[in-house]
Design an enzyme around this catalytic site. Structure first.
Site, mmCIF file in Angstrom:
data_model
loop_
_atom_site.group_PDB
_atom_site.id
_atom_site.type_symbol
_atom_site.label_atom_id
_atom_site.label_comp_id
_atom_site.label_asym_id
_atom_site.label_seq_id
_atom_site.Cartn_x
_atom_site.Cartn_y
_atom_site.Cartn_z
ATOM 1 N N TYR A 101 0.822 -1.206 0.000
ATOM 2 C CA TYR A 101 0.000 0.000 0.000
ATOM 3 C C TYR A 101 0.862 1.265 0.000
ATOM 4 C CZ TYR A 101 -4.727 1.776 0.379
ATOM 5 O OH TYR A 101 -5.937 2.345 0.085
ATOM 6 N N ASP A 216 -11.800 1.220 10.128
ATOM 7 C CA ASP A 216 -12.824 1.341 9.098
ATOM 8 C C ASP A 216 -13.265 -0.081 8.745
ATOM 9 O OD1 ASP A 216 -10.880 0.352 7.334
ATOM 10 O OD2 ASP A 216 -10.627 2.232 6.254
ATOM 11 N N CYS A 217 -14.150 -0.228 7.764
ATOM 12 C CA CYS A 217 -14.748 -1.542 7.524
ATOM 13 C C CYS A 217 -13.707 -2.569 7.076
ATOM 14 C CB CYS A 217 -15.897 -1.441 6.522
ATOM 15 S SG CYS A 217 -15.438 -0.919 4.842
ATOM 16 N N ASP A 235 -7.805 -3.077 1.231
ATOM 17 C CA ASP A 235 -9.067 -2.439 0.845
ATOM 18 C C ASP A 235 -10.133 -3.456 0.480
ATOM 19 O OD1 ASP A 235 -8.093 0.112 1.249
ATOM 20 O OD2 ASP A 235 -7.608 0.468 -0.865
ATOM 21 N N ALA A 236 -11.388 -3.068 0.677
ATOM 22 C CA ALA A 236 -12.505 -3.974 0.432
ATOM 23 C C ALA A 236 -12.541 -4.462 -1.013
ATOM 24 C CB ALA A 236 -13.820 -3.290 0.797
ATOM 25 N N HIS A 270 -18.427 -1.442 0.787
ATOM 26 C CA HIS A 270 -18.440 -1.859 2.186
ATOM 27 C C HIS A 270 -18.140 -3.352 2.303
ATOM 28 C CE1 HIS A 270 -19.314 -1.412 6.398
ATOM 29 N NE2 HIS A 270 -20.294 -2.298 6.368
ATOM 30 N N HIS A 282 -19.604 -5.661 11.675
ATOM 31 C CA HIS A 282 -18.972 -4.724 10.751
ATOM 32 C C HIS A 282 -18.768 -3.358 11.404
ATOM 33 C CE1 HIS A 282 -22.746 -2.430 9.157
ATOM 34 N NE2 HIS A 282 -23.020 -2.945 10.320
#
Length: 317
Positions: A101, A216-217, A235-236, A270, A282
């Site tokens: 990242y 975060d999620c 990341d999602a 999400h 969540h």
């Protein structure tokens, strides 16, 4: 397997020197109101508490924050300005850069250590919600997040000595799990993944959050997998692109559930963790805390677009 991989790093290793270093989109992203999160030392509790709802939301809406790294987390430094370093985080896979990242961190939040000293045979993983890193005399030095990894130097009866960016420090032995650095943490089950997330119910959402000060999620999904020996993307969207596809009628605890706008046909926005009995665990959004919520009869039922499994059954481990 989530292990400490050092092959891609030079002999002088850059690591984070703060409890949580926020990784910004660019050096101009950090605001004056973010000073508790950009100085060294940081005070993440005070930073989060000081931000209004609007100021917190702007971290996302204005694309200011990318992710976070924990104390001692190694990074590759690719560029520096007067006060900022562009970093790559190999422990957080991302399609933004094949090495890890990317983003920007204030240089005072980083330091160099010797890779040979840092790469010890054993690593300590913080398994408490938060724990105080201690000086030799027992005085609190820094409050660390869940899933902070530090090299083990010596194991005592009540404390372990760890190597840190600030020299030798100590952690209570009951607050950590020690693992063989080259093997990583033992792999857990789907139920173990759920169990890892339960202590954070009601913890406030924080955009870009990768620590037990605020997730975060996708940060929550990442952390509970990390705690169980699985390295997944940060990341999602990347999380949804890997793992094993799961049919919606075959979801089990620990599976990741993904949601998209336009009743599941638009952009993915999400991720949650399947809990049981049609519920998920969540981290919903700015202004709300981590929760267990039913899927049926909510907006999430219409937006559900994918389910993925990263955990392995016992006979597969």
């Amino acid at each position: 397997m989530f292990n400490q991989t050092f092959d891609q790093f030079p002999e002088e290793l850059w690591v984070s020197t703060t409890q949580v270093a926020t990784v910004w989109t660019n050096p101009e992203s950090a605001r004056e109101i973010d000073q508790y999160g950009t100085t060294n030392p940081t005070n993440i509790d005070k930073w989060i508490d000081s931000l209004s709802y609007e100021a917190s939301l702007a971290l996302c809406d204005e694309n200011r924050v990318q992710t976070q790294i924990l104390y001692g987390e190694p990074v590759l430094v690719t560029e520096t300005t007067a006060n900022w370093a562009h970093v790559i985080i190999p422990s957080q896979p991302s399609n933004k850069d094949e090495r890890g990242y990317p983003g920007w961190v204030p240089i005072p939040q980083l330091t160099k250590v010797n890779k040979g000293e840092w790469h010890t045979a054993e690593t300590a993983a913080v398994i408490s919600d938060k724990v105080w890193l201690e000086a030799e005399d027992g005085k609190p030095f820094m409050k660390l997040s869940y899933m902070t990894f530090l090299p083990v130097k010596e194991t005592g009866t009540t404390r372990i000595k760890v190597f840190t960016p600030h020299g030798d420090k100590f952690l209570p032995i009951d607050a950590v799990q020690i693992f063989k650095t080259d093997k990583g943490l033992n792999k857990g089950s789907g139920q173990d993944i759920v169990k890892a997330g339960e202590p954070y119910i009601r913890l406030g959402y924080f955009w870009g959050g990768m620590s037990s000060f605020g997730y975060d999620c996708s940060g929550l999904a990442y952390a509970v997998h990390k705690a169980n020996g699985y390295q997944i993307a940060r990341d999602a969207g990347d999380q949804a692109a890997a793992g094993v596809e799961v049919n919606f009628d075959q979801m089990e605890p620990g599976d990741l559930l993904f949601f998209a706008y336009e009743e599941g046909k638009g952009s993915l926005h999400h991720v949650g963790i399947y809990y049981r009995d049609g519920q998920m665990l969540h981290s919903p959004q700015t202004g709300k805390g981590i929760e267990i919520t039913p899927i049926q009869g909510t907006k999430y039922e219409k937006e559900l677009c994918a389910a993925r499994r990263y955990w392995q059954a016992a006979e597969e481990s």
